[in-house]
Design an enzyme around this catalytic site. Structure first.
Site, PDB file in Angstrom:
ATOM      1  CG  ASP A 129       1.916  26.794 -10.847  1.00 45.46           C
ATOM      2  OD1 ASP A 129       1.426  25.922 -10.221  1.00 45.46           O
ATOM      3  OD2 ASP A 129       3.242  26.623 -10.892  1.00 45.46           O
ATOM      4  CG  ASP A 131       3.879  25.353  -5.268  1.00 44.75           C
ATOM      5  OD1 ASP A 131       4.466  24.825  -4.156  1.00 44.75           O
ATOM      6  OD2 ASP A 131       2.580  25.410  -5.078  1.00 44.75           O
ATOM      7  CD  GLU A 138       7.214  23.193  -7.038  1.00 41.31           C
ATOM      8  OE1 GLU A 138       6.435  22.528  -6.521  1.00 41.31           O
ATOM      9  OE2 GLU A 138       7.513  23.479  -8.125  1.00 41.31           O
ATOM     10  NE  ARG A 174       4.899  15.014  -5.135  1.00 41.04           N
ATOM     11  CZ  ARG A 174       4.450  16.304  -5.914  1.00 41.04           C
ATOM     12  NH1 ARG A 174       5.171  17.380  -5.691  1.00 41.04           N
ATOM     13  NH2 ARG A 174       3.470  16.259  -6.519  1.00 41.04           N
ATOM     14  CB  SER A 218      -1.745  26.007  -6.576  1.00 51.77           C
ATOM     15  OG  SER A 218      -0.577  25.355  -6.107  1.00 51.77           O
ATOM     16  N   GLY A 219      -1.623  23.366  -7.933  1.00 49.43           N
ATOM     17  CA  GLY A 219      -1.729  21.739  -7.730  1.00 49.43           C
ATOM     18  C   GLY A 219      -1.127  21.622  -6.200  1.00 49.43           C
ATOM     19  CE  LYS A 263      -2.118  24.093 -11.384  1.00 49.43           C
ATOM     20  NZ  LYS A 263      -0.831  24.456 -11.445  1.00 49.43           N
ATOM     21  CG  ASP A 286       7.034  25.663 -12.692  1.00 51.25           C
ATOM     22  OD1 ASP A 286       6.115  25.841 -12.184  1.00 51.25           O
ATOM     23  OD2 ASP A 286       7.865  25.167 -12.112  1.00 51.25           O
TER      24      ASP A 286
END
Length: 338
Positions: A129, A131, A138, A174, A218-219, A263, A286
């Site tokens: 990952d 962030d 982030e 977001r 990554s998201g 992922k 995380d």
């Protein structure tokens, strides 16, 4: 690929001085052999003890307490980084009760302890990952800071990463709040707000030097993963694409969103491409959207993770930095690359 045993380098001596054998408070009577010099072929499991990289190192009693709980002699231990990381080998798979007891000793002593099978712990894939894992921030929260809404966005991020709300709608919400933000702000955020997580460069460089394939998945967004993957030396990166028009963010993200399932798919695709199983991968993250790949990989680690994630992950690292993933694979500190 070499077996885990042959890949663990030998030490100069199987009976080194007391200073390097154990913290001085333990006393000079106990000597610790190099792991590869142990002749007992019945050692099937290993507990890796890892202290925070800054500080006093492992508590003086750490090796003794863990060895006692596992029912072995401290002589089965080997330093990976004198006073900061060590392996303890043992024969029989620990019961759930014994695993809990070991975890409680580590938590009380403020160090990490990862228990796993000895064979196959050297991995051929790293999937990470970004962030709050490979970087300290982030990215979407830092973008929001540029328009004065960091607290609002960060609150949504925290809930999504702890698994309290679904990742995909939370990301859309977001991103919508960033509509109108100049695209050029991304470069400013990377330059002024983003920091590489300690140990990340060594993790990637060392695994690459030993033939592993490395992927940043990554998201977050490709505008961040591209530069960060390049800085850290990852072979590839995957993330979500932000839409821009006339030099500004539109407030939309390309579908389908790269979330938890994507992922896992990335891990499976990379393993299949290299004609190996996902058991030969180490995964680290995380957040709740990392749990799938953490559970699917041969070694999955929640690093400084959200409480709900750490509680569910197969392994957790709460005190060490990203070099903990190298110790978990049996690398000694003197073999780390940068």
């Amino acid at each position: 690929m070499e077996s885990a045993l042959t890949m663990i380098p030998s030490c100069r001596s199987a009976s080194s001085s007391a200073r390097r054998d154990l913290p001085l408070a333990v006393g000079p009577a106990i000597r610790i052999a190099c792991f590869s010099a142990i002749s007992d072929r019945h050692i099937m499991f290993v507990a890796t003890l890892i202290a925070a990289p800054t500080g006093a190192g492992l508590p003086a009693h750490a090796l003794l307490d863990i060895a006692r709980e596992l029912g072995v002699r401290p002589e089965t231990a080997a330093w990976l980084d004198p006073e900061f990381a060590a392996d303890i080998g043992f024969e029989t798979a620990p019961s759930p009760e014994r695993r809990r007891a070991v975890a409680e000793i580590a938590a009380a002593g403020h160090f990490d302890c990862v228990v796993q099978q000895r064979a196959g712990r050297r991995k051929r894939i790293l999937i990470a990952d970004m962030d709050s894992t490979m970087i300290g921030e982030e990215c979407i929260d830092e973008l929001a800071a540029e328009v004065g809404i960091k607290d609002r966005v960060a609150a949504i991020t925290a809930r999504a990463m702890n698994g309290e709300i679904e990742f995909e709608p939370a990301l859309r919400e977001r991103v919508a709040l960033l509509a109108g933000l100049p695209e050029a702000v991304v470069d400013k955020v990377i330059a002024e707000r983003i920091t590489l997580a300690p140990g990340g460069a060594a993790l990637v460089a060392t695994m690459r030097a030993n033939g592993a394939y490395t992927a940043l998945v990554s998201g977050g967004f490709t505008v961040f993963t591209g530069p960060i993957a390049a800085r850290l030396g990852f072979h590839e990166n995957r993330a979500n694409r932000l839409f821009c028009e006339a030099g500004q963010l539109t407030g939309h993200v390309e579908e389908p969103i790269l979330g938890a399932r994507a992922k896992v798919m990335a891990l499976e695709e990379i393993a299949a491409r290299h004609d190996i199983g996902t058991d030969q991968a180490i995964a680290v993250g995380d957040g709740a959207n990392d749990l799938g790949m953490i559970e699917r990989a041969g070694t999955g680690i929640a690093l400084h993770a959200k409480p709900a994630v750490a509680a569910q992950a197969p392994h957790r690292v709460d005190h060490g930095d990203l070099t903990a993933l190298l110790f978990v694979q049996g690398y000694r500190r003197d073999l780390f690359r940068q």
